[in-house]
Design an enzyme around this catalytic site. Structure first.
Site, PDB file in Angstrom:
ATOM      1  N   LYS A  76       0.925  -1.302   0.014  1.00 23.33           N
ATOM      2  CA  LYS A  76      -0.163  -0.039  -0.023  1.00 23.33           C
ATOM      3  C   LYS A  76       0.645   1.201   0.144  1.00 23.33           C
ATOM      4  O   LYS A  76       0.706   2.148  -0.760  1.00 23.33           O
ATOM      5  CB  LYS A  76      -0.897  -0.110   1.148  1.00 23.33           C
ATOM      6  CG  LYS A  76      -2.017  -1.165   1.121  1.00 23.33           C
ATOM      7  CD  LYS A  76      -2.835  -1.448   2.316  1.00 23.33           C
ATOM      8  CE  LYS A  76      -3.772  -2.568   2.213  1.00 23.33           C
ATOM      9  NZ  LYS A  76      -4.538  -3.145   3.166  1.00 23.33           N
ATOM     10  N   GLN A 125      -4.875  -1.568   9.468  1.00 21.63           N
ATOM     11  CA  GLN A 125      -4.544  -3.055   8.948  1.00 21.63           C
ATOM     12  C   GLN A 125      -5.373  -3.974   9.931  1.00 21.63           C
ATOM     13  O   GLN A 125      -5.082  -4.176  11.116  1.00 21.63           O
ATOM     14  CB  GLN A 125      -3.166  -3.195   8.603  1.00 21.63           C
ATOM     15  CG  GLN A 125      -2.797  -4.824   7.979  1.00 21.63           C
ATOM     16  CD  GLN A 125      -3.511  -4.742   6.449  1.00 21.63           C
ATOM     17  OE1 GLN A 125      -3.480  -3.434   5.888  1.00 21.63           O
ATOM     18  NE2 GLN A 125      -3.925  -5.800   5.989  1.00 21.63           N
ATOM     19  N   ASP A 158     -11.228   2.383   3.628  1.00 22.37           N
ATOM     20  CA  ASP A 158     -11.334   1.056   3.517  1.00 22.37           C
ATOM     21  C   ASP A 158     -12.889   0.618   3.629  1.00 22.37           C
ATOM     22  O   ASP A 158     -13.265  -0.376   3.266  1.00 22.37           O
ATOM     23  CB  ASP A 158     -10.719   0.243   5.075  1.00 22.37           C
ATOM     24  CG  ASP A 158      -9.734  -0.525   4.393  1.00 22.37           C
ATOM     25  OD1 ASP A 158      -9.446  -0.793   3.392  1.00 22.37           O
ATOM     26  OD2 ASP A 158      -8.875  -0.691   5.586  1.00 22.37           O
TER      27      ASP A 158
HETATM   28  N1  GUN Z   1      -6.685  -7.175   6.163  1.00 25.20           N
HETATM   29  C1  GUN Z   1      -7.197  -7.838   5.073  1.00 25.20           C
HETATM   30  N2  GUN Z   1      -7.512  -7.173   3.964  1.00 25.20           N
HETATM   31  C2  GUN Z   1      -7.645  -6.022   4.570  1.00 25.20           C
HETATM   32  C3  GUN Z   1      -8.182  -4.872   3.966  1.00 25.20           C
HETATM   33  O1  GUN Z   1      -8.753  -4.414   2.868  1.00 25.20           O
HETATM   34  N3  GUN Z   1      -7.863  -3.566   4.700  1.00 25.20           N
HETATM   35  C4  GUN Z   1      -7.563  -3.682   5.829  1.00 25.20           C
HETATM   36  N4  GUN Z   1      -7.555  -2.444   6.585  1.00 25.20           N
HETATM   37  N5  GUN Z   1      -7.208  -4.539   6.521  1.00 25.20           N
HETATM   38  C5  GUN Z   1      -7.268  -5.855   5.747  1.00 25.20           C
END
Ligand code: GUN
Length: 282
Positions: free
Chosen positions: A52, A96, A119
């Site tokens: 990211k 996350q 998100d």
């Molecule tokens: N953990 C697994 N997939 C994701 C996601 O798309 N966003 C976040 N923040 N954590 C995750």
């Protein structure tokens, strides 16, 4: 059979965002900024956050990663989020997941300012999604919709089957497909006869995290198959939830793993972040 090439499409989207970010910078002096909270040392989470960060850099966004130890307190995370909410230069906040078991994840996600919730995990945004209103939709299911759109696949009237009912993937996926007028069947671990559901689907979307869960005998001839799973096998190979070799013989369209939905998730995070920057800053 057509391969749904998320790697190629995500590159095109990133190129477009890079261009838009440069314009924002030039005309308004704005650099879209993503602030990330990463707790503990789960290797997969660290890998995702690095990807990211790299994607933000590629398109000219600013990203800040707050790395916290696994024994961090609920209060410390909440204080960090509160300061991100108040920081006028932060456009997007991403925590996350998963968080360690002693942390109340719901309370954390509910504390994020919905206007910075790139998100799309805040119940406010999720509720708006279910009602078909303008919102931030979670990046993975949004990436699936974008992939379908790019290949001219309209879900309207299709029998769709979503396997997996998580808050991050399956539930928002079902809501997006329903909003696009598919008839949606959602399956999960308590589904009695999975194959009877998957076999009927014109559009099969699988996000569970079980290698080879879906074999060719479970798929309708000519189905569109979207594989959201990312599983690392003991030999180090990355595979999805779909037996690609077998199922690709029957599918009309199928996503590869890697190079299908995964890159689209990151592209949608960038899309949501620049959207947040525009909306917040007028
Ligand atoms: N953990 C697994 N997939 C994701 C996601 O798309 N966003 C976040 N923040 N954590 C995750």
């Amino acid at each position: 059979m057509v391969l749904l090439d998320g790697a190629r499409l995500s590159k095109e989207i990133k190129e477009q965002i890079r261009h838009e970010a440069a314009q924002l910078k030039e005309r308004r002096g704005i650099t879209p900024t993503l602030s990330v909270i990463l707790v503990g040392d789960d290797p997969a989470s660290h890998t995702y956050v690095k990807m990211k960060e790299r994607a933000c850099k590629e398109v000219g966004f600013h990203s800040i990663v707050h790395t916290m130890p696994a024994d961090i307190t609920q209060n410390d995370i909440e204080e960090t989020i509160t300061s991100m909410n108040q920081d006028p230069n932060v456009d997007g906040i991403l925590v996350q997941l998963p968080l360690p078991p002693h942390i109340d994840t719901t309370r954390i996600l509910e504390l994020i300012d919905p206007a910075k919730d790139v998100d799309g995990f805040h119940p406010y945004n999720f509720g708006r999604l279910v009602q078909g209103l303008e919102t931030f939709a979670p990046c993975t299911p949004l990436g699936v919709m974008e992939l379908l759109r790019a290949y001219g696949i309209d879900p309207k009237g299709l029998d769709a089957c979503v396997v997996g009912a998580s808050n991050i993937v399956g539930k928002p996926m079902a809501a997006l497909l329903l909003n696009a007028f598919a008839s949606v069947d959602v399956c999960h671990i308590y589904t009695k006869d999975l194959q009877s559901h998957t076999k009927r689907a014109d559009l099969l979307v699988v996000g569970v995290g079980k290698p080879k869960l879906i074999g060719p005998e479970m798929v309708k001839e000519g189905a569109i198959v979207i594989d959201i799973g990312i599983n690392r096998l003991p030999d180090g190979r990355l595979v999805g939830d779909v037996d690609f070799e077998g199922v690709s013989q029957k599918a009309s369209y199928i996503t590869p793993v890697p190079g299908g939905v995964g890159p689209m998730t990151i592209a949608m995070l960038l899309t949501n972040t620049i959207k947040a920057a525009r909306k917040r800053r007028g």
